[in-house]
Scaffold this motif. Sequence first.
Motif, short mmCIF file in Angstrom:
data_model
loop_
_atom_site.label_atom_id
_atom_site.label_comp_id
_atom_site.label_asym_id
_atom_site.label_seq_id
_atom_site.Cartn_x
_atom_site.Cartn_y
_atom_site.Cartn_z
N GLY A 44 11.57 6.93 1.70
CA GLY A 44 10.52 7.93 1.54
C GLY A 44 9.12 7.44 1.82
O GLY A 44 8.17 8.21 1.78
N VAL A 45 8.95 6.15 2.13
CA VAL A 45 7.62 5.59 2.41
C VAL A 45 7.39 5.60 3.92
O VAL A 45 8.23 5.14 4.68
CB VAL A 45 7.49 4.14 1.87
CG1 VAL A 45 6.15 3.53 2.26
CG2 VAL A 45 7.66 4.13 0.36
N SER A 46 6.25 6.13 4.34
CA SER A 46 5.88 6.11 5.76
C SER A 46 4.91 4.95 6.00
O SER A 46 4.34 4.41 5.05
CB SER A 46 5.23 7.43 6.16
OG SER A 46 3.97 7.55 5.53
N SER A 47 4.73 4.60 7.26
CA SER A 47 3.83 3.50 7.58
C SER A 47 2.39 3.81 7.15
O SER A 47 1.63 2.90 6.83
CB SER A 47 3.88 3.16 9.07
OG SER A 47 3.52 4.29 9.84
N GLU A 48 2.03 5.10 7.11
CA GLU A 48 0.68 5.49 6.69
C GLU A 48 0.48 5.25 5.19
O GLU A 48 -0.65 5.11 4.73
CB GLU A 48 0.40 6.96 6.99
CG GLU A 48 0.36 7.31 8.45
CD GLU A 48 1.75 7.53 9.04
OE1 GLU A 48 2.70 7.86 8.29
OE2 GLU A 48 1.90 7.38 10.27
N ASN A 49 1.56 5.22 4.43
CA ASN A 49 1.48 5.05 2.98
C ASN A 49 2.01 3.70 2.53
O ASN A 49 2.48 3.55 1.40
CB ASN A 49 2.25 6.16 2.27
CG ASN A 49 1.64 7.51 2.54
OD1 ASN A 49 0.43 7.67 2.51
ND2 ASN A 49 2.46 8.48 2.84
N LEU A 50 1.93 2.72 3.42
CA LEU A 50 2.43 1.38 3.14
C LEU A 50 1.32 0.37 3.38
O LEU A 50 0.64 0.42 4.39
CB LEU A 50 3.63 1.07 4.04
CG LEU A 50 4.29 -0.28 3.90
CD1 LEU A 50 4.85 -0.49 2.50
CD2 LEU A 50 5.40 -0.43 4.93
N GLU A 51 1.14 -0.52 2.42
CA GLU A 51 0.13 -1.57 2.55
C GLU A 51 0.80 -2.91 2.30
O GLU A 51 1.54 -3.08 1.32
CB GLU A 51 -0.99 -1.36 1.53
CG GLU A 51 -2.10 -2.36 1.65
CD GLU A 51 -3.21 -2.09 0.65
OE1 GLU A 51 -3.74 -3.08 0.09
OE2 GLU A 51 -3.54 -0.91 0.42
N LEU A 52 0.54 -3.84 3.19
CA LEU A 52 1.06 -5.20 3.08
C LEU A 52 -0.13 -6.13 3.18
O LEU A 52 -0.93 -6.02 4.11
CB LEU A 52 2.05 -5.45 4.23
CG LEU A 52 2.95 -6.64 4.16
CD1 LEU A 52 3.86 -6.58 2.94
CD2 LEU A 52 3.81 -6.73 5.41
#
Length: 129
Positions: A44-52
């Motif tokens: 359910g996590v998209s690249s826009e809502n992912l922080e690394l």
Amino acid sequence: MNELPTPEDQQEIADPLQKRWVRTPPIDIFETEDGLVLRADLPGVSSENLELQVQDNRLTLFGRVVEDLPGNAVLMHQEYNHGDFLRSFILSDDVDHDRISAKLTNGVLEVTLPKVPRAEPRKISIQTD
């Protein structure tokens, strides 16, 4: 005269971030010739809502699941709670921070943690006076 909201109504009006769940995503780590590979399940996590992020030798991943209901829909039943994923790791000195890369495919994050290149053996010339 307007009625005051009931306690139940007040709870629904409250900031939705207060009700978010934080989960620890399942992780697989394996070693290759070039370094380590970390795989995290983030449904359910998209690249826009992912922080690394890497800071002070710590790798932190944060993913947010965003509720995806049509604008006029009313939720009637819910078994899956929307929330966030959070996990962090201390990196060894063998990881080359500048070459870390990541990709997200079908809800699986793959982070490549390359090893720092080792200095090649070399002959040191000796000078005489």
